[in-house]
Design an enzyme around this catalytic site. Sequence first.
Site, PDB file in Angstrom:
ATOM      1  N   LEU A   4      21.421  -9.272  36.816  1.00 44.54           N
ATOM      2  CA  LEU A   4      21.360 -10.604  36.202  1.00 44.54           C
ATOM      3  C   LEU A   4      21.896 -10.472  34.781  1.00 44.54           C
ATOM      4  CD1 LEU A   4      17.758 -11.575  37.417  1.00 44.54           C
ATOM      5  CD2 LEU A   4      19.939 -12.423  38.330  1.00 44.54           C
ATOM      6  N   SER A  45      26.663  -2.723  28.185  1.00 46.01           N
ATOM      7  CA  SER A  45      27.068  -3.831  27.326  1.00 46.01           C
ATOM      8  C   SER A  45      27.019  -3.425  25.859  1.00 46.01           C
ATOM      9  CB  SER A  45      26.116  -5.017  27.560  1.00 46.01           C
ATOM     10  OG  SER A  45      26.313  -6.007  26.582  1.00 46.01           O
ATOM     11  N   TYR A  69      17.727  -8.832  27.441  1.00 49.18           N
ATOM     12  CA  TYR A  69      18.934  -8.417  28.182  1.00 49.18           C
ATOM     13  C   TYR A  69      19.465  -7.102  27.598  1.00 49.18           C
ATOM     14  CZ  TYR A  69      23.681  -8.303  29.890  1.00 49.18           C
ATOM     15  OH  TYR A  69      24.849  -7.909  30.475  1.00 49.18           O
ATOM     16  N   LYS A  73      19.678  -3.176  29.245  1.00 49.62           N
ATOM     17  CA  LYS A  73      20.887  -2.358  29.317  1.00 49.62           C
ATOM     18  C   LYS A  73      20.634  -1.002  28.648  1.00 49.62           C
ATOM     19  CE  LYS A  73      23.810  -5.033  31.463  1.00 49.62           C
ATOM     20  NZ  LYS A  73      24.313  -4.680  32.817  1.00 49.62           N
ATOM     21  N   PHE A  98      32.451  -5.339  26.063  1.00 44.81           N
ATOM     22  CA  PHE A  98      32.310  -6.245  24.925  1.00 44.81           C
ATOM     23  C   PHE A  98      32.235  -7.652  25.495  1.00 44.81           C
ATOM     24  CE2 PHE A  98      31.997  -3.822  21.016  1.00 44.81           C
ATOM     25  CZ  PHE A  98      31.944  -2.558  21.599  1.00 44.81           C
ATOM     26  N   ASN A 119      27.766 -18.518  28.111  1.00 48.08           N
ATOM     27  CA  ASN A 119      28.832 -17.893  27.325  1.00 48.08           C
ATOM     28  C   ASN A 119      29.890 -18.910  26.870  1.00 48.08           C
ATOM     29  OD1 ASN A 119      28.420 -15.240  29.621  1.00 48.08           O
ATOM     30  ND2 ASN A 119      27.857 -15.117  27.467  1.00 48.08           N
ATOM     31  N   LEU A 120      30.613 -18.511  25.818  1.00 49.06           N
ATOM     32  CA  LEU A 120      31.572 -19.407  25.176  1.00 49.06           C
ATOM     33  C   LEU A 120      32.697 -19.860  26.095  1.00 49.06           C
ATOM     34  CD1 LEU A 120      32.624 -20.813  22.614  1.00 49.06           C
ATOM     35  CD2 LEU A 120      33.815 -18.692  22.037  1.00 49.06           C
ATOM     36  N   PHE A 138      27.918 -22.538  17.485  1.00 45.35           N
ATOM     37  CA  PHE A 138      26.620 -22.098  16.947  1.00 45.35           C
ATOM     38  C   PHE A 138      26.771 -21.464  15.559  1.00 45.35           C
ATOM     39  CE2 PHE A 138      24.887 -23.498  20.656  1.00 45.35           C
ATOM     40  CZ  PHE A 138      25.004 -22.692  21.787  1.00 45.35           C
ATOM     41  N   ARG A 151      33.814 -11.925  17.922  1.00 47.35           N
ATOM     42  CA  ARG A 151      33.537 -11.042  19.053  1.00 47.35           C
ATOM     43  C   ARG A 151      34.822 -10.375  19.534  1.00 47.35           C
ATOM     44  NH1 ARG A 151      29.381 -12.274  17.299  1.00 47.35           N
ATOM     45  NH2 ARG A 151      27.449 -12.966  18.338  1.00 47.35           N
ATOM     46  N   ARG A 210      22.596 -19.773  16.840  1.00 43.88           N
ATOM     47  CA  ARG A 210      21.782 -19.503  18.030  1.00 43.88           C
ATOM     48  C   ARG A 210      20.915 -18.283  17.725  1.00 43.88           C
ATOM     49  NH1 ARG A 210      24.914 -18.076  23.560  1.00 43.88           N
ATOM     50  NH2 ARG A 210      25.675 -16.386  22.221  1.00 43.88           N
ATOM     51  N   GLY A 212      19.201 -14.827  17.711  1.00 40.88           N
ATOM     52  CA  GLY A 212      19.595 -13.563  18.365  1.00 40.88           C
ATOM     53  C   GLY A 212      21.065 -13.248  18.194  1.00 40.88           C
TER      54      GLY A 212
HETATM   55  C1  WQD Z   1      30.171 -15.588  21.934  1.00 40.14           C
HETATM   56  C2  WQD Z   1      30.272 -16.331  20.623  1.00 40.14           C
HETATM   57  C3  WQD Z   1      28.258 -17.498  20.024  1.00 40.14           C
HETATM   58  C4  WQD Z   1      28.416 -20.365  23.371  1.00 40.14           C
HETATM   59  C5  WQD Z   1      26.700 -12.066  25.463  1.00 40.14           C
HETATM   60  C6  WQD Z   1      25.884 -10.858  25.825  1.00 40.14           C
HETATM   61  C7  WQD Z   1      26.796  -9.725  26.163  1.00 40.14           C
HETATM   62  C8  WQD Z   1      27.739 -10.147  27.262  1.00 40.14           C
HETATM   63  C9  WQD Z   1      28.542 -11.349  26.808  1.00 40.14           C
HETATM   64  C10 WQD Z   1      27.169  -9.728  29.550  1.00 40.14           C
HETATM   65  C11 WQD Z   1      29.019 -16.206  19.760  1.00 40.14           C
HETATM   66  C12 WQD Z   1      29.392 -18.482  20.285  1.00 40.14           C
HETATM   67  C13 WQD Z   1      28.700 -19.323  22.496  1.00 40.14           C
HETATM   68  C14 WQD Z   1      28.461 -21.699  22.907  1.00 40.14           C
HETATM   69  C15 WQD Z   1      29.099 -20.892  20.713  1.00 40.14           C
HETATM   70  N1  WQD Z   1      27.030 -10.458  28.435  1.00 40.14           N
HETATM   71  N2  WQD Z   1      29.040 -19.588  21.202  1.00 40.14           N
HETATM   72  N3  WQD Z   1      28.806 -21.915  21.587  1.00 40.14           N
HETATM   73  O1  WQD Z   1      26.457 -13.680  22.868  1.00 40.14           O
HETATM   74  O2  WQD Z   1      28.590 -12.437  22.176  1.00 40.14           O
HETATM   75  O3  WQD Z   1      27.430 -11.813  24.287  1.00 40.14           O
HETATM   76  O4  WQD Z   1      27.593 -12.390  26.518  1.00 40.14           O
HETATM   77  O5  WQD Z   1      27.828  -8.726  29.718  1.00 40.14           O
HETATM   78  O6  WQD Z   1      26.035  -8.622  26.594  1.00 40.14           O
HETATM   79  O7  WQD Z   1      25.118 -10.481  24.692  1.00 40.14           O
HETATM   80  O8  WQD Z   1      28.644 -13.990  24.138  1.00 40.14           O
HETATM   81  O9  WQD Z   1      29.912 -15.952  24.911  1.00 40.14           O
HETATM   82  O10 WQD Z   1      27.394 -16.187  24.518  1.00 40.14           O
HETATM   83  O11 WQD Z   1      28.941 -15.959  22.561  1.00 40.14           O
HETATM   84  O12 WQD Z   1      29.400 -21.115  19.517  1.00 40.14           O
HETATM   85  O13 WQD Z   1      28.204 -22.707  23.630  1.00 40.14           O
HETATM   86  O14 WQD Z   1      30.420 -17.737  20.893  1.00 40.14           O
HETATM   87  O15 WQD Z   1      27.481 -17.898  18.892  1.00 40.14           O
HETATM   88  O16 WQD Z   1      29.418 -16.148  18.400  1.00 40.14           O
HETATM   89  P1  WQD Z   1      27.722 -13.012  23.239  1.00 40.14           P
HETATM   90  P2  WQD Z   1      28.699 -15.580  24.117  1.00 40.14           P
END
Ligand code: WQD
Length: 251
Positions: A4, A45, A69, A73, A98, A119-120, A138, A151, A210, A212
């Site tokens: 998950l 991760s 999460y 990992k 990443f 995710n974004l 965020f 990222r 957001r 975390g």
């Molecule tokens: C990316 C950037 C958000 C959504 C996580 C897990 C990592 C991996 C990938 C599994 C950040 C911003 C996001 C939105 C936004 N998971 N954002 N609006 O948090 O870097 O990583 O997912 O393998 O282990 O930790 O990825 O895509 O959620 O966020 O502004 O609606 O986009 O703040 O800067 P993240 P993400």
Amino acid sequence: LAGLKGVGEAVSKPLEYYFNNLVSTMVISKMCLKYGVGKFVFSSSATVYGDQPSPLKEDMELKKTTNPYGEIKAMSERILTDTSIANPNFSVSLLRYFNPVGAHESGLIGEDPNGIPNNLMPFVTKVAKGQLEKLSVFGNDYDTIDGTGVRDYIHVVDLAKGHVKAIENLKDGVNIYNLGTGRGTSVLELVNAFMKVNDIDVPYEIVGRRPGDIATCFADVSKAKKELGWKAELGIEEMVRDAWRFEQNNK
Ligand code: WQD
């Protein structure tokens, strides 16, 4: 690869996540030992690094992660590491992803998360498609190029090729590799690239941070290049183009 993976979901359902992801990793490892399977490639991760300065390198000490999460990992890496140390015929490759994004260029294979995407990139594609009204960005008060989170986005096909190289070049013992591009991209840089490349509007609104989230996260990619002969070849343009093509095809 079948764990998950929703960070937000892990925060709201930690027991389900700990049970599903850790027990499955232990059961599969146990079966590997029982049936003499000596090579285990694990989907880890970058989140295991916790909040520390990038570029992130495999020999860095891991810091406390910011959510269940990430803890899972890190614990899974420990379980596999200790099992390999105790069983020299059981070698593991821990692949620290990443930010995987994009889709196969055919547009036939891609990500289609259940419900509202965490995710974004899947959120952006659903907004572009009109399924979601607008993107919430965020926070734009981070110490980054434009204030939004940075990222290391990696095309999912590059990620897949990294797995093939990891299997082909798996050495004895415990092997850890970053699978990233080594380049950081901000939220607004990614959204603007998506709009420009695909000639489509993605309405967005800057909102609060957001919980975390960290400001910046990108990889040092020298180890995978040196030991696996692998490096990411696709850039942000291909990522946003392929992600959109899949979304358009995905009925
Ligand atoms: C990316 C950037 C958000 C959504 C996580 C897990 C990592 C991996 C990938 C599994 C950040 C911003 C996001 C939105 C936004 N998971 N954002 N609006 O948090 O870097 O990583 O997912 O393998 O282990 O930790 O990825 O895509 O959620 O966020 O502004 O609606 O986009 O703040 O800067 P993240 P993400």
